[in-house]
Design a protein around this motif. Structure first.
Motif, PDB file in Angstrom:
ATOM      1  N   TYR A   8       0.160   6.590   6.530  1.00 42.95           N
ATOM      2  CA  TYR A   8       1.472   6.204   5.983  1.00 42.95           C
ATOM      3  C   TYR A   8       2.421   7.394   5.867  1.00 42.95           C
ATOM      4  CZ  TYR A   8      -0.462   1.623   4.871  1.00 42.95           C
ATOM      5  OH  TYR A   8      -1.023   0.371   4.963  1.00 42.95           O
ATOM      6  N   PHE A   9       1.852   8.562   5.585  1.00 40.26           N
ATOM      7  CA  PHE A   9       2.657   9.782   5.436  1.00 40.26           C
ATOM      8  C   PHE A   9       1.930  10.916   6.154  1.00 40.26           C
ATOM      9  CE2 PHE A   9       3.411   7.111   1.724  1.00 40.26           C
ATOM     10  CZ  PHE A   9       4.799   7.010   1.721  1.00 40.26           C
ATOM     11  N   SER A  10       2.507  11.430   7.218  1.00 38.68           N
ATOM     12  CA  SER A  10       1.814  12.405   8.061  1.00 38.68           C
ATOM     13  C   SER A  10       1.668  13.776   7.416  1.00 38.68           C
ATOM     14  CB  SER A  10       2.549  12.561   9.401  1.00 38.68           C
ATOM     15  OG  SER A  10       3.890  12.970   9.189  1.00 38.68           O
ATOM     16  N   SER A  11       2.379  14.018   6.311  1.00 35.99           N
ATOM     17  CA  SER A  11       2.224  15.283   5.585  1.00 35.99           C
ATOM     18  C   SER A  11       2.638  15.087   4.133  1.00 35.99           C
ATOM     19  CB  SER A  11       3.088  16.383   6.216  1.00 35.99           C
ATOM     20  OG  SER A  11       4.462  16.128   5.976  1.00 35.99           O
ATOM     21  N   LYS A  12       2.215  16.015   3.292  1.00 35.86           N
ATOM     22  CA  LYS A  12       2.589  15.942   1.884  1.00 35.86           C
ATOM     23  C   LYS A  12       4.095  16.130   1.723  1.00 35.86           C
ATOM     24  CE  LYS A  12       1.473  19.206  -1.175  1.00 35.86           C
ATOM     25  NZ  LYS A  12       0.675  20.004  -2.149  1.00 35.86           N
ATOM     26  N   GLU A  13       4.679  16.986   2.579  1.00 32.62           N
ATOM     27  CA  GLU A  13       6.107  17.234   2.503  1.00 32.62           C
ATOM     28  C   GLU A  13       6.911  15.961   2.780  1.00 32.62           C
ATOM     29  OE1 GLU A  13       4.121  20.829   2.351  1.00 32.62           O
ATOM     30  OE2 GLU A  13       3.937  19.294   3.902  1.00 32.62           O
ATOM     31  N   ILE A  14       6.477  15.177   3.767  1.00 31.24           N
ATOM     32  CA  ILE A  14       7.166  13.926   4.084  1.00 31.24           C
ATOM     33  C   ILE A  14       7.035  12.934   2.930  1.00 31.24           C
ATOM     34  CG2 ILE A  14       7.085  11.884   5.576  1.00 31.24           C
ATOM     35  CD1 ILE A  14       6.427  13.754   7.899  1.00 31.24           C
ATOM     36  N   LEU A  15       5.850  12.862   2.350  1.00 29.05           N
ATOM     37  CA  LEU A  15       5.630  11.972   1.207  1.00 29.05           C
ATOM     38  C   LEU A  15       6.505  12.399   0.031  1.00 29.05           C
ATOM     39  CD1 LEU A  15       2.127  10.818  -0.080  1.00 29.05           C
ATOM     40  CD2 LEU A  15       4.053  11.208  -1.592  1.00 29.05           C
ATOM     41  N   PHE A  16       6.500  13.703  -0.259  1.00 29.99           N
ATOM     42  CA  PHE A  16       7.280  14.210  -1.388  1.00 29.99           C
ATOM     43  C   PHE A  16       8.773  14.050  -1.152  1.00 29.99           C
ATOM     44  CE2 PHE A  16       4.191  17.280  -3.694  1.00 29.99           C
ATOM     45  CZ  PHE A  16       3.285  16.251  -3.827  1.00 29.99           C
ATOM     46  N   ASN A  17       9.210  14.205   0.101  1.00 26.99           N
ATOM     47  CA  ASN A  17      10.627  14.041   0.395  1.00 26.99           C
ATOM     48  C   ASN A  17      11.079  12.613   0.099  1.00 26.99           C
ATOM     49  OD1 ASN A  17      13.162  15.158   1.730  1.00 26.99           O
ATOM     50  ND2 ASN A  17      12.787  13.345   2.974  1.00 26.99           N
ATOM     51  N   GLU A  18      10.225  11.641   0.408  1.00 24.01           N
ATOM     52  CA  GLU A  18      10.584  10.249   0.112  1.00 24.01           C
ATOM     53  C   GLU A  18      10.667  10.020  -1.390  1.00 24.01           C
ATOM     54  OE1 GLU A  18       9.198   5.719   1.292  1.00 24.01           O
ATOM     55  OE2 GLU A  18       8.982   7.390   2.695  1.00 24.01           O
ATOM     56  N   ILE A  19       9.754  10.650  -2.143  1.00 25.03           N
ATOM     57  CA  ILE A  19       9.806  10.550  -3.601  1.00 25.03           C
ATOM     58  C   ILE A  19      11.108  11.146  -4.113  1.00 25.03           C
ATOM     59  CG2 ILE A  19       8.800  11.447  -5.745  1.00 25.03           C
ATOM     60  CD1 ILE A  19       6.061  11.185  -4.421  1.00 25.03           C
ATOM     61  N   ARG A  21       0.839  -1.204   0.000  1.00 27.31           N
ATOM     62  CA  ARG A  21       0.000   0.000   0.000  1.00 27.31           C
ATOM     63  C   ARG A  21       0.874   1.255   0.000  1.00 27.31           C
ATOM     64  NH1 ARG A  21      -3.636  -1.025   4.200  1.00 27.31           N
ATOM     65  NH2 ARG A  21      -4.851  -2.224   2.695  1.00 27.31           N
ATOM     66  N   ARG A  22       1.957   1.208   0.759  1.00 22.44           N
ATOM     67  CA  ARG A  22       2.883   2.344   0.795  1.00 22.44           C
ATOM     68  C   ARG A  22       3.496   2.573  -0.596  1.00 22.44           C
ATOM     69  NH1 ARG A  22       5.748   4.886   4.863  1.00 22.44           N
ATOM     70  NH2 ARG A  22       7.741   5.819   4.227  1.00 22.44           N
ATOM     71  N   GLU A  34      -7.107   4.953  -4.707  1.00 22.31           N
ATOM     72  CA  GLU A  34      -8.370   4.329  -4.272  1.00 22.31           C
ATOM     73  C   GLU A  34      -8.341   4.030  -2.775  1.00 22.31           C
ATOM     74  OE1 GLU A  34      -8.991   0.977  -6.839  1.00 22.31           O
ATOM     75  OE2 GLU A  34      -9.567   2.216  -8.550  1.00 22.31           O
ATOM     76  N   LEU A  35      -7.864   5.042  -2.039  1.00 21.49           N
ATOM     77  CA  LEU A  35      -7.815   4.959  -0.580  1.00 21.49           C
ATOM     78  C   LEU A  35      -8.461   6.208   0.001  1.00 21.49           C
ATOM     79  CD1 LEU A  35      -4.065   3.895  -0.212  1.00 21.49           C
ATOM     80  CD2 LEU A  35      -6.052   2.381   0.079  1.00 21.49           C
ATOM     81  N   SER A  36      -8.800   6.154   1.275  1.00 20.86           N
ATOM     82  CA  SER A  36      -9.284   7.362   1.932  1.00 20.86           C
ATOM     83  C   SER A  36      -8.097   8.261   2.236  1.00 20.86           C
ATOM     84  CB  SER A  36     -10.012   7.013   3.226  1.00 20.86           C
ATOM     85  OG  SER A  36      -9.094   6.523   4.189  1.00 20.86           O
ATOM     86  N   LYS A  37      -8.355   9.574   2.359  1.00 20.52           N
ATOM     87  CA  LYS A  37      -7.269  10.490   2.682  1.00 20.52           C
ATOM     88  C   LYS A  37      -6.692  10.165   4.054  1.00 20.52           C
ATOM     89  CE  LYS A  37      -8.129  14.969   3.173  1.00 20.52           C
ATOM     90  NZ  LYS A  37      -8.358  16.385   2.833  1.00 20.52           N
ATOM     91  N   ALA A  38      -7.544   9.725   4.962  1.00 18.57           N
ATOM     92  CA  ALA A  38      -7.083   9.354   6.303  1.00 18.57           C
ATOM     93  C   ALA A  38      -6.087   8.199   6.239  1.00 18.57           C
ATOM     94  CB  ALA A  38      -8.275   8.979   7.178  1.00 18.57           C
ATOM     95  N   THR A  39      -6.330   7.253   5.332  1.00 16.83           N
ATOM     96  CA  THR A  39      -5.415   6.117   5.185  1.00 16.83           C
ATOM     97  C   THR A  39      -4.062   6.583   4.672  1.00 16.83           C
ATOM     98  OG1 THR A  39      -7.248   4.580   4.748  1.00 16.83           O
ATOM     99  CG2 THR A  39      -5.047   3.912   4.035  1.00 16.83           C
TER     100      THR A  39
END
Length: 222
Positions: free
Chosen positions: A53-64, A14-15, A44-49
């Motif tokens: 996995y990623f507490s903020s967009k910045e953390i998600l984008f940093n991993e990308i 999922r991650r 196809e997930l809820s935003k809460a889900t």
């Protein structure tokens, strides 16, 4: 496979799916136009889900950015670790960059996301940037090549190597932005490459030591 192992595998998958969807949206719409809600909808997930996995967009984008920079570096390493120094090393790096330009998603993601995460990137001293092992390795390699050109008497000894590196990076980013806005099979790509080559050559000439033979500064050959 036990229940706990199956659940752990599902979390990993999922991650990966969230990251994949985010990457696709960034390449399609640009960094600033992608929201966590957009990512959740595509995955196809809820935003809460997604936030689990990623507490903020910045953390998600940093991993990308980290993943893309790592992949980008793997492709660049053969051109960076050649044993060449100075101008020869810069020419080699340029050849590697040109081989990747226009058809390599990781290059676009690395520069676009990095710039989004730190909009002052182009104007900060290298040591003041948010640390990324992969991005910083590329930057420091370019800076080292510029320093070697100064030692070899090709570049002005008073040239600010960190500033010169930022100028080159700024130019790379600008042309990547251009390439990202046109189809990869577009006839505009050769024109962008020609313009980029001329711009890079002008910068190199600007770095040169006074009185140096300009023919020795060609980026297309020795």
């Amino acid at each position: 496979m036990g229940i706990s192992e199956r659940r752990e595998r599902e979390k990993v998958e999922r991650r990966k799916a969230i990251l994949k969807c985010a990457r696709e949206l960034i390449l399609l719409n640009g960094v600033h136009r992608v929201s966590m809600e957009d990512i959740a909808r595509k995955a196809e997930l809820s935003k809460a889900t997604v936030y689990l996995y990623f507490s903020s967009k910045e953390i998600l984008f940093n991993e990308i950015c980290e993943e893309s920079a790592r992949s980008f570096l793997e492709h660049c390493k053969p051109f960076l670790e050649t044993g060449l120094t100075g101008m020869a090393a810069l020419r080699c790096f340029w050849r590697g960059y040109m081989e990747l330009f226009g058809n390599f998603d990781e290059m676009i993601l690395t520069f676009k996301v990095r710039n989004y995460l730190d909009s002052n990137l182009m104007f900060l001293m290298l040591q003041e940037q948010n640390k990324s092992h992969y991005v910083d390795f590329i930057l420091e390699t370019i800076k080292t090549n510029i320093d070697e050109c100064k030692v070899e008497g090709v570049f002005d000894p008073d040239l600010d190597s960190a500033m010169a590196t930022r100028l080159l990076l700024s130019m790379f980013f600008s042309f990547i932005e251009k390439a990202a806005c046109v189809p990869m099979d577009s006839e505009k790509i050769p024109a962008i490459i020609k313009e980029m080559t001329s711009s890079f050559q002008i910068l190199v000439h600007g770095f040169a030591k006074e009185g140096i033979d300009r023919s020795s500064l060609s980026i297309s050959g020795a």
